[in-house]
Scaffold this motif. Structure first.
Motif, mmCIF file in Angstrom:
data_model
loop_
_atom_site.group_PDB
_atom_site.id
_atom_site.type_symbol
_atom_site.label_atom_id
_atom_site.label_comp_id
_atom_site.label_asym_id
_atom_site.label_seq_id
_atom_site.Cartn_x
_atom_site.Cartn_y
_atom_site.Cartn_z
ATOM 1 N N PHE A 1 26.919 18.443 48.751
ATOM 2 C CA PHE A 1 25.849 18.098 48.066
ATOM 3 C C PHE A 1 25.741 19.005 46.575
ATOM 4 N N ILE A 2 26.378 20.214 46.424
ATOM 5 C CA ILE A 2 26.270 20.635 45.240
ATOM 6 C C ILE A 2 27.368 20.113 44.394
ATOM 7 N N ILE A 3 28.431 19.572 44.772
ATOM 8 C CA ILE A 3 29.375 18.858 44.076
ATOM 9 C C ILE A 3 28.857 17.582 43.824
ATOM 10 N N ILE A 4 28.111 16.775 44.584
ATOM 11 C CA ILE A 4 27.577 15.173 44.257
ATOM 12 C C ILE A 4 26.646 15.659 43.239
ATOM 13 N N TYR A 5 25.864 16.481 43.171
ATOM 14 C CA TYR A 5 24.643 16.630 42.506
ATOM 15 C C TYR A 5 25.278 16.942 40.963
ATOM 16 N N ILE A 6 26.009 18.143 40.876
ATOM 17 C CA ILE A 6 26.700 18.434 39.571
ATOM 18 C C ILE A 6 27.442 17.137 38.990
ATOM 19 N N SER A 7 28.333 16.443 39.999
ATOM 20 C CA SER A 7 28.850 15.175 39.303
ATOM 21 C C SER A 7 28.128 14.144 38.925
ATOM 22 N N THR A 8 26.917 13.748 39.491
ATOM 23 C CA THR A 8 26.137 12.691 39.383
ATOM 24 C C THR A 8 25.185 13.316 37.945
ATOM 25 N N LEU A 9 24.849 14.404 38.017
ATOM 26 C CA LEU A 9 24.507 14.836 36.652
ATOM 27 C C LEU A 9 25.260 14.685 35.497
ATOM 28 N N ALA A 10 26.594 14.886 35.672
ATOM 29 C CA ALA A 10 27.404 14.482 34.574
ATOM 30 C C ALA A 10 27.499 12.977 34.321
ATOM 31 N N GLU A 11 27.465 12.151 35.327
ATOM 32 C CA GLU A 11 27.448 10.717 35.282
ATOM 33 C C GLU A 11 26.251 10.205 34.257
ATOM 34 N N VAL A 12 25.182 10.822 34.411
ATOM 35 C CA VAL A 12 23.957 10.356 33.726
ATOM 36 C C VAL A 12 23.969 11.208 32.203
ATOM 37 N N ASN A 13 25.005 11.769 31.932
ATOM 38 C CA ASN A 13 24.915 12.441 30.694
ATOM 39 C C ASN A 13 23.906 13.503 30.406
ATOM 40 N N ARG A 14 23.396 14.177 31.486
ATOM 41 C CA ARG A 14 22.320 14.967 31.361
ATOM 42 C C ARG A 14 22.933 16.661 30.888
ATOM 43 N N THR A 15 22.040 17.475 30.273
ATOM 44 C CA THR A 15 22.442 18.543 30.043
ATOM 45 C C THR A 15 22.696 19.340 31.440
ATOM 46 N N PRO A 16 23.697 19.983 31.596
ATOM 47 C CA PRO A 16 25.066 20.848 30.612
ATOM 48 C C PRO A 16 25.985 19.639 30.358
ATOM 49 N N PHE A 17 25.838 18.529 30.749
ATOM 50 C CA PHE A 17 27.059 17.785 30.418
ATOM 51 C C PHE A 17 26.537 16.692 29.469
ATOM 52 N N ASP A 18 25.949 17.169 28.348
ATOM 53 C CA ASP A 18 25.480 16.196 27.610
ATOM 54 C C ASP A 18 26.257 15.911 26.362
ATOM 55 N N ILE A 19 27.664 16.241 26.207
ATOM 56 C CA ILE A 19 28.268 16.285 25.156
ATOM 57 C C ILE A 19 28.277 14.899 24.521
ATOM 58 N N PRO A 20 28.221 13.716 25.235
ATOM 59 C CA PRO A 20 28.104 12.456 24.556
ATOM 60 C C PRO A 20 26.902 12.443 23.580
ATOM 61 N N GLU A 21 25.869 13.117 23.889
ATOM 62 C CA GLU A 21 24.634 13.072 22.800
ATOM 63 C C GLU A 21 24.396 14.159 22.148
ATOM 64 N N ALA A 22 25.548 15.101 22.112
ATOM 65 C CA ALA A 22 25.266 16.271 21.544
ATOM 66 C C ALA A 22 24.586 16.268 20.249
ATOM 67 N N GLU A 23 23.467 16.769 20.228
ATOM 68 C CA GLU A 23 22.733 16.473 18.792
ATOM 69 C C GLU A 23 23.339 17.333 18.040
ATOM 70 N N SER A 24 23.745 18.734 18.125
ATOM 71 C CA SER A 24 24.281 19.205 17.098
ATOM 72 C C SER A 24 25.496 18.890 16.425
ATOM 73 N N GLU A 25 26.378 17.881 17.487
ATOM 74 C CA GLU A 25 27.600 17.681 16.571
ATOM 75 C C GLU A 25 27.690 16.000 16.437
ATOM 76 N N LEU A 26 26.910 15.176 17.311
ATOM 77 C CA LEU A 26 27.076 13.839 17.103
ATOM 78 C C LEU A 26 25.790 12.904 16.742
ATOM 79 N N VAL A 27 25.059 13.692 16.248
ATOM 80 C CA VAL A 27 23.552 13.073 15.884
ATOM 81 C C VAL A 27 22.934 12.683 17.242
ATOM 82 N N SER A 28 23.379 11.657 18.009
ATOM 83 C CA SER A 28 22.682 11.396 19.139
ATOM 84 C C SER A 28 23.604 10.452 19.851
ATOM 85 N N GLY A 29 25.056 10.525 19.429
ATOM 86 C CA GLY A 29 25.879 9.962 20.283
ATOM 87 C C GLY A 29 25.925 8.248 20.089
#
Ligand code: SF4
Ligand code: SF4
Lengths: 357, 162, 189
Positions: free
Chosen positions: A217-245
């Protein structure tokens, strides 16, 4: 069941299926997005000891509607140097991808968009369109930040799909079905029949499963979190680096479509986690409808439980978002390839052995 | 002509048209995206044939994997996106002969195969069946393919380390 | 190997620690206020929009000279003898009509330097800080209490008085009559 009902009133299977396919959008995704945006703001505000929107409606409840009205009125800007056709298709493609997922999600015993046998695999397949759409948006914007954001997003989604699929495989191995409806029906009864607590079959295996299920459960929760680009995995939209991706260049309704897709995705992954591990639409304690013998109440209760569980996991996503800082790209890849995937593999093998024995 | 026929022709049209554009368009990124629709159309036809598992795998592997890698390659390669693909006509005679031969082979095999007629709206639990076939009848081929892919993977990894 | 599992465990564990902290904050009463409805108590010596009590102003121009950005414009005319201009609250006799007292708050930097030199303490800071405008010209505040008509009258009166005096002088001493320079600039309403 809903389909039969629609078929009875419209007397045409085409109209009935069209109406049925539109139902999740209008009765679920739109209200959910309105609610989730408000919830996100409130959760973030209260976690930072603020109040959040307070002025439109009671505690800002109508704030999202005001925002939608604003977005609808906005000018639709297409950058001069953008690739116009792709720029226009991209939000649609992203939305199609995340909407298609809802076809296989069992909202209640009476309502599932399409009760296909390969439900969970279909969901994984449909999310491929999201990646293509994101890459399209990033490339068509002709902007380095958009492109970088899209690249990161695609790389991230592809990498994190692997642990997700591995965990889904273990569930398939235990239950022997990929149909989410059947999977939910299997976990009927009380909460100790949920997959997270070892599944419906009582026996020694059930108790051995529990720790592995929690890890799963923990694994799938973390990986789905990354799949929807949510923090802490939101580097595609990282405001401080990429405006909003990848949606930097979008405005007005097209931006709203990305936004809607993002929130639809958030619920979709929560729904998958719910259906796989937390009994789907089954109530944890039994039904009021059964108690009083009112049978039409049960599907409604199931719908309530499903959305409640789904929204709880959406809330946890928000909670995590306001707790954890963003990962670096290399940390992101390390977390996936060096931690999640090996652990998921070991889990897969162990659970496979237990099921065979 | 019932609904299934209509849907079939829709998917067929999507597949063929987008495949046509894949080869004719000048912009390589457009090409890649037309390929997306081709894959999608093919997946739709698989579903209509009752091979839903194949359709899903088609989407996962081709749309979710190959196509994305392709796009990655195209987008990360410097300047490739703006280069016009050469589409002049050269070697007309050998090309015609080659195409004619190939088309002949395909047409011949189409006419000479004893096609099985399956009702398109028939529900088949194909996944289970497929799994059984793979593990029992075609176990050897399946394993060999697995080993082949493993070798390719190891090869790629060792090349990437250099 | 041990380090690997330690890493995984500490990552998970620290996530839960963090989540516990944020969850606690969910129930901490907010530290912000609902601004337009609720306002913070301003400090005692806050500096905001100026106010000029024209009843006390003697038109000495000290504030305008002290201002570092020259945002105060004052014009005065002398009162003619016999006219009663009234007294300030601390008993000083006024001698000048203030026909123009504009403060341009678009320029003002709220330094309070104009407040200290005032001999009658009639220019001071208030607690009004919400006075944004759509037009910059609306930020020029006119503090004069006289109506435009009265201002004209005062000026004309003085000009007439001057002219009379000059005429008297010219009659007494045959010298070229100099007309006083009239300041005909009309004050802003
Ligand atoms: S506060 Fe400062 S800037 Fe403002 S009018 Fe007075 S002296 Fe001038
Ligand atoms: S210093 Fe005081 S009295 Fe003198 S002009 Fe300014 S406000 Fe009037």
């Amino acid at each position: 069941m809903i389909y039969d009902f629609l078929f009875k009133i419209t007397d045409s299977n085409i109209i009935a299926s069209i109406i049925q396919s539109l139902l999740p959008l209008f009765i679920f995704i739109l209200p959910f997005a309105l609610f989730a945006v408000w919830l996100e703001r409130k959760v973030s505000a209260h976690m930072q000891d603020r109040l959040g929107p307070m002025r439109v409606g009671y505690h800002g409840a109508l704030q999202t509607i005001a925002d939608i009205l604003k977005l609808v009125q906005k000018e639709d800007i297409i950058p001069n140097e953008a690739d116009k056709p792709l720029f226009n298709i991209a939000p649609v493609l992203v939305f199609i991808g995340s909407y298609a997922v809802f076809a296989a999600i069992p909202f209640s015993g009476a309502f599932i968009g399409s009760n296909i046998d390969l439900g969970i695999i279909f969901i994984i397949a449909a999310s491929g369109f999201v990646v293509a759409g994101i890459l399209m948006a990033g490339w068509a914007s002709n902007n380095k930040y958009s492109l970088l954001g899209a690249m990161r997003s695609a790389a991230q989604i592809i990498s994190y799909e692997i642990p997700t699929v591995l965990v889904v495989l273990t569930i398939i191995m235990i239950t022997g079905t990929t149909n989410l409806q059947t999977l939910s029906e299997m976990q009927t009864g009380h909460f100790w029949n949920w997959m997270i607590l070892g599944g419906p079959k009582f026996g020694i295996a059930k108790f051995i499963f529990i720790p592995f299920m929690i890890i799963n459960f923990i694994i799938i929760y973390i990986s789905t979190l990354a799949e929807v680009n949510r923090t802490p995995f939101d580097i595609p939209e990282a405001e401080s680096e990429l405006v909003s991706g990848y949606h930097t260049e979008y405005s007005g309704m097209k931006f709203a479509m990305f936004f809607l897709a993002e929130y639809a995705n958030m619920f979709a992954v929560s729904a998958i986690v719910t259906a796989l591990f937390f009994g789907g639409y089954q109530s944890p304690v039994g039904y009021v409808g059964n108690l009083f013998g009112i049978h039409w109440l049960i599907p409604i209760e199931q719908f309530f439980w499903f959305t409640a569980k789904g929204i709880f996991f959406v809330f946890v996503q928000m909670w995590l978002r306001w707790t954890l800082p963003r990962l670096r790209v290399d940390q992101l890849m390390t977390a996936c390839w060096k931690y999640l995937i090996p652990i998921a593999f070991v889990n897969l093998i162990i659970i496979g052995l237990i099921t065979v024995l | 002509m019932n609904v299934y026929d209509l849907i079939f022709y829709l998917f067929a049209a999507i597949t063929i048209l987008s495949a046509f554009f894949v080869v004719t368009t000048r912009n390589i990124v457009y090409s890649a995206y037309y390929l997306l629709f081709t894959f999608f159309g093919v997946a739709g036809i698989y579903v209509l044939l009752g091979a839903d598992f194949i359709a899903m795998v088609q989407l996962i592997v081709y749309v979710g994997g190959i196509l994305i890698l392709l796009l990655f390659g195209v987008m990360l390669t410097n300047k490739i996106t703006n280069v016009d693909i050469k589409s002049g006509t050269i070697h007309t005679v050998p090309a015609t002969i080659g195409v004619a031969l190939f088309a002949g082979i395909i047409l011949a095999s189409m006419w000479n195969t004893n096609w099985k007629n399956v009702n398109s709206d028939m529900q088949v639990a194909s996944t289970q069946h497929l799994g059984f076939l793979l593990i029992h009848q075609y176990a050897l081929v399946f394993e060999l393919l697995g080993i082949l892919l493993l070798i390719a993977l190891i090869g790629a990894a060792s090349m990437a380390r250099k | 190997m041990k380090e690997y599992f330690n890493n995984a465990w500490s990552a998970l564990y620290t996530i839960f620690v963090g989540m516990k902290i944020t969850f606690k904050h969910l129930f901490v009463p907010s530290v912000t206020i609902q601004y337009p409805d609720v306002k913070l108590q301003l400090p005692e010596r806050e500096r905001n929009r100026l106010y000029v009590n024209m009843d006390d102003c003697i038109g000495c121009d000290q504030c305008a000279r002290a201002c570092p950005v020259d945002c105060i414009t004052i014009e005065t005319v002398k009162g003619i003898p016999g006219e009663d201009l009234g007294k300030t609250s601390n008993g000083k006799k006024k001698a000048l009509w203030v026909t123009k007292f504009d403060i341009d708050f678009a320029k003002c930097c709220y330094c309070q330097l104009c407040v200290f030199p005032c001999p009658t303490e009639c220019i001071y800071m208030t607690d009004v800080y919400e006075f944004s405008e759509f037009e910059r010209s609306n930020l020029i505040y006119d503090f004069v209490t006289l109506t435009p008509q009265e201002r004209e009258d005062k000026k004309n009166n003085y000009a007439k008085f001057e002219a009379e005096k000059a005429a008297e002088k010219a009659a007494a001493k045959p010298a070229p009559a100099t007309k006083p320079i009239e300041n005909q600039e009309t004050p802003k309403p």
